[in-house]
Structures are given as structure tokens and as C-alpha cells.
Design an enzyme around this catalytic site. Sequence first.
Site, mmCIF file in Angstrom:
data_model
loop_
_atom_site.group_PDB
_atom_site.id
_atom_site.type_symbol
_atom_site.label_atom_id
_atom_site.label_comp_id
_atom_site.label_asym_id
_atom_site.label_seq_id
_atom_site.Cartn_x
_atom_site.Cartn_y
_atom_site.Cartn_z
ATOM 1 N N ASP A 1 0.720 -1.274 0.145
ATOM 2 C CA ASP A 1 -0.087 -0.147 -0.091
ATOM 3 C C ASP A 1 0.747 1.167 0.055
ATOM 4 O O ASP A 1 0.707 2.261 -0.732
ATOM 5 C CB ASP A 1 -0.961 0.018 1.327
ATOM 6 N N LYS B 1 1.443 4.254 -3.005
ATOM 7 C CA LYS B 1 1.142 5.618 -2.836
ATOM 8 C C LYS B 1 2.612 6.515 -3.324
ATOM 9 O O LYS B 1 2.765 7.414 -3.824
ATOM 10 C CB LYS B 1 0.793 6.083 -1.317
#
Length: 370
Positions: free
Chosen positions: A227, A231
Site C-alpha cells: 500500500d 502511494k
Amino acid sequence: MSATSSAPQNSVCVAVVGVGLVGSEFINQLLSFPKPTPFRIVSISSSKINLFHPEGLTITPTSWKSELTGALNKLDFQGLIRELSGLVTPSQKVVLVDNTSSEDIARLYPTILTFGIEIITPNKKAYSGDLKLYESILSAGLESGARFLNEATVGAGLPIISTLKDLVATGDKIVKIEGVFSGTMSYIFNEFSTGQSNGPSFSSVVSVAREKGYTEPHPADDLNGADVARKLTILSRYIPSLRSSLPDGYKSVSTTSLVPAQLEGIATGDKFIQKLPEFDSHFQEMREQAARVGKVLRFVGVIDVESGTIKADLEKYPNTHPFATSLGGSDNIVMFHTERYSPRPLIVQGAGAGAAVTAMGVMSDLLKLV
């Protein structure tokens, strides 16, 4: 399904795909806008069914879910895109709000943009995927003039992407970006590593985080660092010198996984939580080592522009550092070190997870279209 009687000029037709926590919150926020509003919801779709009316759906915050549940139309996503393309005019914008995490929908973004349909999304898959998809999205948007806005892909409702875009657009030089980008990892290490050598076990903190809904059903999906890597990929592509530096997207990011090697491949979250205590001593040792030198552990993302280093890793920070003192719960914090913001960085921090703030990030993008 009845429709609104007349469409205002210069209106924005909104088609919402995905009605989970964020999608539902977004719809309710949009329906709560004071009237008159330039926005008309013309379509709402779950993974299986669809409500559509070109002149706008007559729905309220209390009625739309039951109306969608009772809809007879099965979702034909590509058919829906063709219908929406017919609504695009010089005085009427059409925007697809993709509140899913679907890879399949993300791969259709270039086609959607080519039709002149704007895209707003918290879906990280498109801009963090392979370079070819990213470049296709850019070229399709340039060709048609349709915009792609994704503020909520990093930091939920925090103005992280918009801040970076403004810094770049105004000619500032990005030196380094570093931050705690994962609400899940933020919560885990805020609880686990407080500067003391003792405290709750790592496995117990992860277990509580899962019970509170901070982690994915399978905690390994958070602990593997993917994750954060996604980003970092999204942010790096807004920096001109790094735009093409990650050919395989987030898979090209140097990422440290906190999933013990022996637990990789465990199929269920329940089994993972059951086995994780066997590795508590490893995490305890790291906590003690950090505490002995007055530091805490934080899982951070770093983009070092000069060296081209983009990494997601578990790092030690002094007890006096903002990453140690300013975070609570599942907060995010991001530091922008730039030529102008030096030696003190520009800092953005606040709630980095949750349906309400994520939907707000989506809504902020929608407001940029009017």
C-alpha cells in the site's frame, strides 16, 4: 425511475461506481449539497446492478440504497460508458467517480478519458500500476481534454497530491518526500513503539488493529508494504525527473515486508493472526534496539529525488521527531523537503483513513470541475 424535470446549464453529470463504505459516504455527501447544485447523479452502480437516467436520478440520502437494491438493470460497465459518452457536450461535463479498487476498471481509464469523460477516484491501481497504463492515461487525457483527479489515493482527504502538484507547477524543486503514508502502519507502530523498550506485543497490536477495522481482513495485505509502495509510485509520477523511473509501478519500489517469511502464503487472516505471536521476539528486539538510542520505529515511505531512491521501509526516528510526537491513531504525516521549504519542511498531517475523510478527498476533486 423518475428523473429530475430539467437539467441546469453547465451541469456536471456524475456516475458513481462502487457503493461500499467510501462510495456510500460520497453519495450521501453529494446528495446533501445545498440546492441548486451543478451536480446531477445520473448513475449509481454496484458490482452487479445499475441505476441510470440521463436527466438525473430522483434520489435522497435515505432512498438511494433501496432504489439500487430494487434495480432490474444488470451492470454492463462498457455499455454504461457508451451511454455516458453521449451526455458529454460543451456545456455539460460527465464524470465517472470510481470508488472501487478494481484493476479491471482502472485499465479502462484511457478509453473512458478518450470519450471525454472525466475520472475521479480513490482507486490506487491506475497511477501505481505499470508505466504503460500510466502513460496511456496521460495521453488519453491530453487528447480529449478530460481530467483525471485522484487526491484521495494518497492520504484520504489530506491535501497531499494537490500540495505536490502546486509545488511542482510553481517551479519549486522537490528534494525529498518522506512520510507515514499508511493509516494501518501508523496505528500499529504508534501503539507498539512509543520510545519505551516494553509494551504490548507486536502480534497483539496487529490483532487489535484488525478488530478495529484498521487492517485489511488479511493483515499481511498491509504488513507487506504494498500500500505504501503504491502511494510512493503515485507521488513520484508527479515529479518530472522521476516520472518514468518505476517501469513496473509499485513493484519497482524498494519495499521491506514485515510479513515473516514463514508466514508468506498463509491463506486466511485468522490463521495469520494465530501464527504471528511466534515472531513477537523479533519485533521486540527491534523495539528495544530503537529505545536504547532514544528512537521509535515507524514504517515510512521516502522519495529521495537527487539519488532517485524510492523506498518503503521500517526506520528509526528520534523521540523528538514529528513522526514520533505528532501522530495518533491512524494519522498520516508527510514532509515535503523542497528548495523553498528548507531547512524546515512543509508538513501535512491528519486523519489518513476512514470513509468520511476519503469521500471528502473525492468530493474536493469533484469541486475542481466547476
